[in-house]
Design an enzyme around this catalytic site. Structure first.
Site, PDB file in Angstrom:
ATOM      1  N   LYS A 292      78.671  -1.116 -86.499  1.00  0.00           N
ATOM      2  CA  LYS A 292      79.432  -2.500 -86.369  1.00  0.00           C
ATOM      3  C   LYS A 292      80.952  -2.175 -86.258  1.00  0.00           C
ATOM      4  O   LYS A 292      81.701  -3.077 -85.671  1.00  0.00           O
ATOM      5  CB  LYS A 292      79.232  -3.035 -87.946  1.00  0.00           C
ATOM      6  CG  LYS A 292      78.099  -3.595 -88.537  1.00  0.00           C
ATOM      7  CD  LYS A 292      78.036  -4.189 -89.728  1.00  0.00           C
ATOM      8  CE  LYS A 292      76.837  -4.595 -90.349  1.00  0.00           C
ATOM      9  NZ  LYS A 292      76.824  -4.906 -91.779  1.00  0.00           N
TER      10      LYS A 292
ATOM     11  N   GLY B 260      69.458  -7.569 -99.103  1.00  0.00           N
ATOM     12  CA  GLY B 260      69.156  -8.392 -97.805  1.00  0.00           C
ATOM     13  C   GLY B 260      67.677  -8.075 -97.302  1.00  0.00           C
ATOM     14  O   GLY B 260      66.805  -9.265 -97.239  1.00  0.00           O
ATOM     15  N   ARG B 261      67.169  -6.860 -97.470  1.00  0.00           N
ATOM     16  CA  ARG B 261      65.654  -6.789 -97.098  1.00  0.00           C
ATOM     17  C   ARG B 261      64.558  -7.042 -98.067  1.00  0.00           C
ATOM     18  O   ARG B 261      63.484  -6.922 -97.905  1.00  0.00           O
ATOM     19  CB  ARG B 261      65.302  -5.469 -96.385  1.00  0.00           C
ATOM     20  CG  ARG B 261      65.972  -4.244 -97.659  1.00  0.00           C
ATOM     21  CD  ARG B 261      66.150  -2.825 -96.979  1.00  0.00           C
ATOM     22  NE  ARG B 261      66.670  -1.813 -97.631  1.00  0.00           N
ATOM     23  CZ  ARG B 261      67.841  -1.603 -97.980  1.00  0.00           C
ATOM     24  NH1 ARG B 261      68.778  -2.421 -97.247  1.00  0.00           N
ATOM     25  NH2 ARG B 261      68.399  -0.635 -98.672  1.00  0.00           N
TER      26      ARG B 261
ATOM     27  N   GLU C 249      76.586 -11.375 -85.688  1.00  0.00           N
ATOM     28  CA  GLU C 249      75.539 -11.812 -84.821  1.00  0.00           C
ATOM     29  C   GLU C 249      75.519 -13.207 -85.517  1.00  0.00           C
ATOM     30  O   GLU C 249      75.405 -14.180 -84.388  1.00  0.00           O
ATOM     31  CB  GLU C 249      74.342 -10.968 -85.022  1.00  0.00           C
ATOM     32  CG  GLU C 249      74.559  -9.423 -84.251  1.00  0.00           C
ATOM     33  CD  GLU C 249      74.809  -8.542 -85.302  1.00  0.00           C
ATOM     34  OE1 GLU C 249      75.572  -8.841 -86.443  1.00  0.00           O
ATOM     35  OE2 GLU C 249      74.655  -7.332 -84.944  1.00  0.00           O
TER      36      GLU C 249
ATOM     37  N   GLU D  26      65.528   0.859 -93.534  1.00  0.00           N
ATOM     38  CA  GLU D  26      66.698   0.745 -94.178  1.00  0.00           C
ATOM     39  C   GLU D  26      67.065   1.117 -95.611  1.00  0.00           C
ATOM     40  O   GLU D  26      67.957   1.833 -95.931  1.00  0.00           O
ATOM     41  CB  GLU D  26      67.026  -0.728 -93.768  1.00  0.00           C
ATOM     42  CG  GLU D  26      68.606  -0.860 -93.930  1.00  0.00           C
ATOM     43  CD  GLU D  26      69.179  -2.259 -93.625  1.00  0.00           C
ATOM     44  OE1 GLU D  26      68.907  -3.277 -94.389  1.00  0.00           O
ATOM     45  OE2 GLU D  26      69.640  -2.627 -92.726  1.00  0.00           O
TER      46      GLU D  26
ATOM     47  N   LYS E 143      73.344 -13.385 -96.272  1.00  0.00           N
ATOM     48  CA  LYS E 143      73.744 -13.081 -97.624  1.00  0.00           C
ATOM     49  C   LYS E 143      75.260 -13.019 -97.606  1.00  0.00           C
ATOM     50  O   LYS E 143      75.837 -13.631 -98.591  1.00  0.00           O
ATOM     51  CB  LYS E 143      73.185 -11.820 -97.816  1.00  0.00           C
ATOM     52  CG  LYS E 143      73.673 -11.175 -99.272  1.00  0.00           C
ATOM     53  CD  LYS E 143      72.754  -9.798 -99.893  1.00  0.00           C
ATOM     54  CE  LYS E 143      73.618  -9.252-101.001  1.00  0.00           C
ATOM     55  NZ  LYS E 143      73.045  -8.160-101.355  1.00  0.00           N
TER      56      LYS E 143
ATOM     57  N   HIS F 102      44.224  -0.202 -77.258  1.00  0.00           N
ATOM     58  CA  HIS F 102      44.324   0.038 -75.819  1.00  0.00           C
ATOM     59  C   HIS F 102      45.458   0.600 -75.354  1.00  0.00           C
ATOM     60  O   HIS F 102      45.890   0.500 -74.050  1.00  0.00           O
ATOM     61  CB  HIS F 102      43.917  -1.455 -75.047  1.00  0.00           C
ATOM     62  CG  HIS F 102      42.267  -1.572 -75.471  1.00  0.00           C
ATOM     63  ND1 HIS F 102      41.415  -0.950 -74.823  1.00  0.00           N
ATOM     64  CD2 HIS F 102      41.933  -2.278 -76.432  1.00  0.00           C
ATOM     65  CE1 HIS F 102      40.256  -1.492 -75.216  1.00  0.00           C
ATOM     66  NE2 HIS F 102      40.528  -2.353 -76.392  1.00  0.00           N
TER      67      HIS F 102
HETATM   68  O1  F6P Z   1      71.800  -4.228 -91.132  1.00  0.00           O
HETATM   69  C1  F6P Z   1      72.513  -4.417 -92.459  1.00  0.00           C
HETATM   70  C2  F6P Z   1      72.568  -5.681 -92.924  1.00  0.00           C
HETATM   71  O2  F6P Z   1      73.415  -5.691 -94.107  1.00  0.00           O
HETATM   72  C3  F6P Z   1      71.058  -5.803 -93.497  1.00  0.00           C
HETATM   73  O3  F6P Z   1      70.749  -5.133 -94.654  1.00  0.00           O
HETATM   74  C4  F6P Z   1      70.917  -7.255 -93.951  1.00  0.00           C
HETATM   75  O4  F6P Z   1      69.310  -7.791 -94.186  1.00  0.00           O
HETATM   76  C5  F6P Z   1      71.474  -7.722 -92.461  1.00  0.00           C
HETATM   77  O5  F6P Z   1      72.494  -6.636 -92.341  1.00  0.00           O
HETATM   78  C6  F6P Z   1      71.940  -9.169 -92.584  1.00  0.00           C
HETATM   79  O6  F6P Z   1      72.969  -9.341 -93.403  1.00  0.00           O
HETATM   80  P1  F6P Z   1      73.485 -10.638 -93.937  1.00  0.00           P
HETATM   81  O7  F6P Z   1      72.467 -11.516 -94.605  1.00  0.00           O
HETATM   82  O8  F6P Z   1      74.636 -10.593 -94.692  1.00  0.00           O
HETATM   83  O9  F6P Z   1      73.915 -11.655 -92.739  1.00  0.00           O
END
Ligand code: F6P
Length: 550
Positions: free
Chosen positions: A514, A273-274, A217, A359, A211, A390
């Site tokens: 972060k 995002g979620r 990452e 979240e 987003k 199990h």
């Molecule tokens: O974990 C924090 C967060 O902002 C989430 O809400 C989001 O889904 C994820 O990081 C990834 O963010 P982006 O889509 O901006 O890379």
């Protein structure tokens, strides 16, 4: 309701009435509730779209449900819901509208943000996704060397990974099996390494899903993927345009990364995002299952949205499930909530719900910043049945903790199973029904003794029961049913956040880690003396560097 009274949720008369009712309920057992009202097995059910939702095995009576609905009414759940659907900026800490519901609105719907109807733009992106998916699926979209795309690798994390990754597993039976679709999220290089090690770069499409397009990452993995691709294709930068597309709200960063803006599929800041997987973030899934099945998925979401928006509180499934969670958290001290799908295809479903729920509702201050002194979101966990049976079900059955659970099952397996495997479905579902029965009704000491069990073993073989569960049953796990299920949980989380008066749509709690990671990194790589590093972390960094051979 004003801010002052909202901070005192647990002093509301409706809350106190629930507390008193809980005391009266005392140790009442589900066995007694069923004896008093045998009709609850059919009466305490809802039919919503394709979902049959049975809440009869809950520690509730008509009075409990009425009191919970009163709590929802006085805390303004319906008003906040309507404000969300209208596009009001209910994400107060980020001053944003919350409009994932617009992502699945039909083309002729009108949903306005700041006076502008956003639905045409939503459908424009969907059409662009459909056209691109069609090209990849047909082989018309080729790689740089002219080879057909056979592999799709989605690189994203959190909401830019969990939704499509979960849904790809869930809908595997609907996917084009000639395509290999993989998901890379972890900044651990092993993730990307394992995802691409057996792939031909000439046949591989990378979808960079972010987003913000700033998530470390994702950008790190995307950069490494670009290096891998260029190394494999002779280093010509022009190859990137045929092998990289972006899903993002941030055109500037996408361009800066080197992806052609023509290959970007956009969405908007009013999509959390979620809550984004039915936006452009679903592109990998759309390529896998095709645009038509993706649209069926969206129609499933929309059907549940309409149910949540219009159904009366007593018939409203997200309202009911949300309130039940509040009941157990507040008045039974339940700390966690298990989601147990009896479908192998839903193997990632609970992981997806963890972000959605935890979240969203893992908050300890209210919408005005005041500390809350009531339970908010539970720990959500679970894996597909029967594996869990199990492993950890022992604790649910005979442990000391109250763990409300959702059991999700299907009457029919998806079509492609061969007859012998198809026949296994009844055994799977026999376990499904047996578990909720055992959890609710248990086995008394008398029943154990009647089986001739030695007295010393009676306490060990006794099941107290009284463990509440919801059963969600559908005919088959189709794209539409998956959409209905996800939207059910989205809105359940919404209801809980509304009652608790927290902002379910921000996620400030992920920020500190972060920032600190960025600060610590030079200490690891260069041995830099990082100011402000606490003594414990400083010592750990020293051990790490030694073990790393630095
Ligand atoms: O974990 C924090 C967060 O902002 C989430 O809400 C989001 O889904 C994820 O990081 C990834 O963010 P982006 O889509 O901006 O890379």
């Amino acid at each position: 309701m004003n801010a002052e009274s909202r901070t005192r949720l647990n002093r509301l008369p409706e809350w106190n009435a629930l507390g008193k009712h809980r005391e009266e309920l005392g140790q009442t057992h589900l066995r007694e509730l069923f004896e008093t009202d045998p009709g609850r097995g059919t009466g305490y059910t809802l039919r919503v779209g394709d979902l049959h939702i049975d809440y009869s095995k809950h520690l509730v009576t008509d009075e409990t449900l009425a009191l919970l609905r009163e709590l929802a009414a006085v805390t303004g759940v319906a008003e906040l819901r309507d404000a969300m659907f209208r596009g009001e900026k209910i994400n107060v800490t980020e001053d944003r509208a919350v409009l994932h519901t617009a992502l699945r609105a039909p083309a002729d719907a009108v949903v306005e943000v700041d006076g502008e109807n956003v639905v045409p733009a939503v459908h424009e992106v969907l059409d662009k996704m459909a056209a691109f998916s069609g090209q990849v699926r047909s082989g018309e979209w080729t790689g740089f060397t002219g080879k057909r795309i056979k592999n799709v690798v989605n690189i994203g994390i959190g909401g830019s990974d969990l939704g499509p990754a979960m849904a790809y597993e869930a809908l595997r039976a609907f996917t084009d099996r000639s395509l290999t679709v993989r998901f890379v999220s972890n900044v651990d290089g092993a993730d990307l390494h394992e995802a691409v090690r057996d792939l031909d770069p000439a046949e591989t499409l990378f979808i960079i899903a972010s987003k913000t397009f700033t998530t470390i990452e994702t950008i790190t993995n995307a950069t490494s993927a670009r290096q891998w691709l260029l190394a494999g294709l002779g280093g010509d930068q022009a190859a990137v345009a045929r092998h990289f597309v972006a899903l993002s709200t941030n055109a500037e960063k996408v361009t800066a990364f080197g992806i052609d803006p023509a290959n970007m599929f956009g969405f908007w800041d009013w999509v959390g995002g979620r809550y984004s997987f039915d936006s452009a973030i679903g592109l990998s899934l759309m390529i896998a299952i095709g645009p038509d099945a993706f649209r069926e998925l969206l129609s499933g979401f929309h059907a549940m949205d309409e149910h949540f928006r219009t159904a009366a509180p007593e018939d409203n499934a997200p309202m009911l499930l949300g309130l039940l969670g509040i009941w157990y958290g507040a008045f039974f001290d339940a700390q966690s909530h298990a989601v147990l799908p009896y479908s192998h295809y839903l193997s990632r479903f609970t992981a997806y719900l963890q972000q959605l729920d935890m979240e969203s509702n893992g908050k300890s201050v209210d919408r005005d910043g005041n500390p809350v002194d009531w339970q908010t979101g539970p720990v959500v966990w679970g894996t597909p049945g029967t594996n869990g049976q199990h492993a950890y079900y022992q604790l649910i059955h005979q442990g000391t903790k109250m763990i409300p659970a959702d059991f999700i099952g299907f009457a029919r397996p998806v079509a492609e199973l061969e007859p012998a495997l198809e026949a296994q479905h009844d055994l799977l579902m026999a376990n499904f029904f047996a578990q909720t029965q055992a959890l609710a009704f248990g086995k008394t000491a008398e029943e154990v003794r009647a089986e001739g069990v030695a007295e010393a073993l009676v306490p060990h073989k006794t099941f107290h029961g009284n463990h509440p569960t919801t059963t969600i049953l559908a005919g088959e796990l189709t794209p539409s049913v998956l959409g209905q299920l996800i939207a059910l949980y989205e809105h359940k989380v919404f209801v809980q956040g509304a009652v608790w008066n927290i902002d379910s749509f921000d996620q400030w709690g992920v920020e500190l880690g972060k920032v600190l990671a960025k600060r610590v990194e030079p200490a690891l790589t260069e041995g830099a003396d990082v100011p402000g590093l606490d003594p414990s972390t400083r010592a750990l960094v020293a051990v790490y560097r030694k073990l790393r051979g630095r």
